[in-house]
Motif scaffolding. Structure first.
Motif, PDB file in Angstrom:
ATOM      1  N   PHE A 258      59.166  83.895  61.588  1.00 56.97           N
ATOM      2  CA  PHE A 258      60.007  85.042  61.956  1.00 56.97           C
ATOM      3  C   PHE A 258      60.279  85.053  63.456  1.00 56.97           C
ATOM      4  O   PHE A 258      61.419  85.246  63.893  1.00 56.97           O
ATOM      5  CB  PHE A 258      59.330  86.347  61.527  1.00 56.97           C
ATOM      6  CG  PHE A 258      59.971  87.571  62.098  1.00 56.97           C
ATOM      7  CD1 PHE A 258      61.172  88.036  61.587  1.00 56.97           C
ATOM      8  CD2 PHE A 258      59.380  88.245  63.157  1.00 56.97           C
ATOM      9  CE1 PHE A 258      61.775  89.166  62.125  1.00 56.97           C
ATOM     10  CE2 PHE A 258      59.969  89.374  63.691  1.00 56.97           C
ATOM     11  CZ  PHE A 258      61.173  89.828  63.175  1.00 56.97           C
ATOM     12  N   MET A 259      59.234  84.829  64.252  1.00 52.56           N
ATOM     13  CA  MET A 259      59.408  84.845  65.709  1.00 52.56           C
ATOM     14  C   MET A 259      60.304  83.701  66.167  1.00 52.56           C
ATOM     15  O   MET A 259      61.123  83.866  67.077  1.00 52.56           O
ATOM     16  CB  MET A 259      58.051  84.795  66.411  1.00 52.56           C
ATOM     17  CG  MET A 259      57.237  86.060  66.237  1.00 52.56           C
ATOM     18  SD  MET A 259      58.075  87.542  66.797  1.00 52.56           S
ATOM     19  CE  MET A 259      57.997  87.323  68.564  1.00 52.56           C
ATOM     20  N   ASP A 260      60.168  82.509  65.542  1.00 53.33           N
ATOM     21  CA  ASP A 260      61.027  81.375  65.907  1.00 53.33           C
ATOM     22  C   ASP A 260      62.486  81.685  65.594  1.00 53.33           C
ATOM     23  O   ASP A 260      63.380  81.387  66.395  1.00 53.33           O
ATOM     24  CB  ASP A 260      60.596  80.106  65.158  1.00 53.33           C
ATOM     25  CG  ASP A 260      59.285  79.544  65.678  1.00 53.33           C
ATOM     26  OD1 ASP A 260      58.876  79.925  66.803  1.00 53.33           O
ATOM     27  OD2 ASP A 260      58.659  78.728  64.960  1.00 53.33           O
ATOM     28  N   GLU A 261      62.737  82.279  64.421  1.00 51.66           N
ATOM     29  CA  GLU A 261      64.108  82.620  64.041  1.00 51.66           C
ATOM     30  C   GLU A 261      64.671  83.707  64.954  1.00 51.66           C
ATOM     31  O   GLU A 261      65.855  83.714  65.273  1.00 51.66           O
ATOM     32  CB  GLU A 261      64.168  83.083  62.589  1.00 51.66           C
ATOM     33  CG  GLU A 261      63.950  81.974  61.591  1.00 51.66           C
ATOM     34  CD  GLU A 261      63.875  82.490  60.163  1.00 51.66           C
ATOM     35  OE1 GLU A 261      64.013  83.712  59.937  1.00 51.66           O
ATOM     36  OE2 GLU A 261      63.674  81.654  59.269  1.00 51.66           O
ATOM     37  N   ARG A 262      63.823  84.591  65.383  1.00 49.29           N
ATOM     38  CA  ARG A 262      64.266  85.704  66.223  1.00 49.29           C
ATOM     39  C   ARG A 262      64.617  85.226  67.635  1.00 49.29           C
ATOM     40  O   ARG A 262      65.558  85.728  68.244  1.00 49.29           O
ATOM     41  CB  ARG A 262      63.143  86.734  66.289  1.00 49.29           C
ATOM     42  CG  ARG A 262      63.519  87.984  66.985  1.00 49.29           C
ATOM     43  CD  ARG A 262      62.439  89.035  66.758  1.00 49.29           C
ATOM     44  NE  ARG A 262      62.722  90.190  67.560  1.00 49.29           N
ATOM     45  CZ  ARG A 262      62.002  90.598  68.583  1.00 49.29           C
ATOM     46  NH1 ARG A 262      60.919  89.937  68.921  1.00 49.29           N
ATOM     47  NH2 ARG A 262      62.328  91.665  69.262  1.00 49.29           N
ATOM     48  N   THR A 263      63.859  84.287  68.161  1.00 52.95           N
ATOM     49  CA  THR A 263      64.096  83.816  69.529  1.00 52.95           C
ATOM     50  C   THR A 263      65.168  82.732  69.586  1.00 52.95           C
ATOM     51  O   THR A 263      65.680  82.436  70.660  1.00 52.95           O
ATOM     52  CB  THR A 263      62.801  83.278  70.145  1.00 52.95           C
ATOM     53  OG1 THR A 263      62.279  82.233  69.339  1.00 52.95           O
ATOM     54  CG2 THR A 263      61.787  84.400  70.283  1.00 52.95           C
ATOM     55  N   ARG A 264      65.512  82.141  68.460  1.00 56.10           N
ATOM     56  CA  ARG A 264      66.540  81.105  68.438  1.00 56.10           C
ATOM     57  C   ARG A 264      67.885  81.753  68.756  1.00 56.10           C
ATOM     58  O   ARG A 264      68.216  82.799  68.209  1.00 56.10           O
ATOM     59  CB  ARG A 264      66.574  80.462  67.040  1.00 56.10           C
ATOM     60  CG  ARG A 264      67.358  79.181  67.003  1.00 56.10           C
ATOM     61  CD  ARG A 264      67.309  78.509  65.641  1.00 56.10           C
ATOM     62  NE  ARG A 264      65.933  78.415  65.152  1.00 56.10           N
ATOM     63  CZ  ARG A 264      65.596  78.585  63.871  1.00 56.10           C
ATOM     64  NH1 ARG A 264      66.501  78.878  62.966  1.00 56.10           N
ATOM     65  NH2 ARG A 264      64.338  78.454  63.498  1.00 56.10           N
ATOM     66  N   PRO A 265      68.682  81.122  69.651  1.00 55.44           N
ATOM     67  CA  PRO A 265      69.971  81.736  69.996  1.00 55.44           C
ATOM     68  C   PRO A 265      70.915  81.722  68.793  1.00 55.44           C
ATOM     69  O   PRO A 265      70.895  80.796  67.991  1.00 55.44           O
ATOM     70  CB  PRO A 265      70.502  80.872  71.136  1.00 55.44           C
ATOM     71  CG  PRO A 265      69.767  79.587  71.022  1.00 55.44           C
ATOM     72  CD  PRO A 265      68.458  79.890  70.359  1.00 55.44           C
TER      73      PRO A 265
END
Length: 142
Positions: A124-131
């Protein structure tokens, strides 16, 4: 001249009711439900009264009391001595080993759940921080 006094119900009636309640409790939640259904079938006010009593006494929403009583009944039987000391020692060791395995397995499941939760959170955090993909460049190229 007669005087009317407020008396408590007869002890025999209380005993009968308590015995019925204890018997239904020993049979479990299904016995309470079956009794209420039969009450509705034969005379609906009885079924309704049983339903209200089960809700009021929290019979319907309590955890299964029969499971706990069955477990305690079996554990009492398991702890009783058979008279053979070698068998009793074996039974004691086996029960201890099974309890330890159960504890270890529950700890393993807890670690597994925690690892799964951490993986999902990291994803979730990776998807959220991905531009976000830039759609303005694609629109101007057309």
């Amino acid at each position: 001249m007669t005087t009317f006094t407020n008396t408590a119900p007869e002890p025999a009636v209380q005993g009968w009711f308590a015995r019925c309640e204890a018997w239904l409790d020993s049979k479990g939640k299904c016995a309470w439900i079956a009794t209420a259904v039969l009450g509705f079938i034969f005379f609906w006010p009885v079924g309704l009264a049983l339903l209200f009593y089960m809700i009021w006494s929290k019979q319907m929403f309590s955890k299964s009391s029969t499971g706990a009583s069955k477990w305690s009944r079996h554990s009492k039987t398991a702890m009783r001595s058979s008279g053979n000391s070698a068998f009793d020692a074996y039974k004691h060791d086996t029960l201890n080993r099974l309890e330890q395995e159960q504890t270890d397995f529950e700890a393993f499941l807890e670690r597994l759940r925690a690892a799964k939760d951490k993986t999902e959170f990291d994803q979730f955090m990776d998807e959220r921080t991905r531009p976000a993909p830039d759609t303005t460049d694609a629109d101007s190229a057309q």
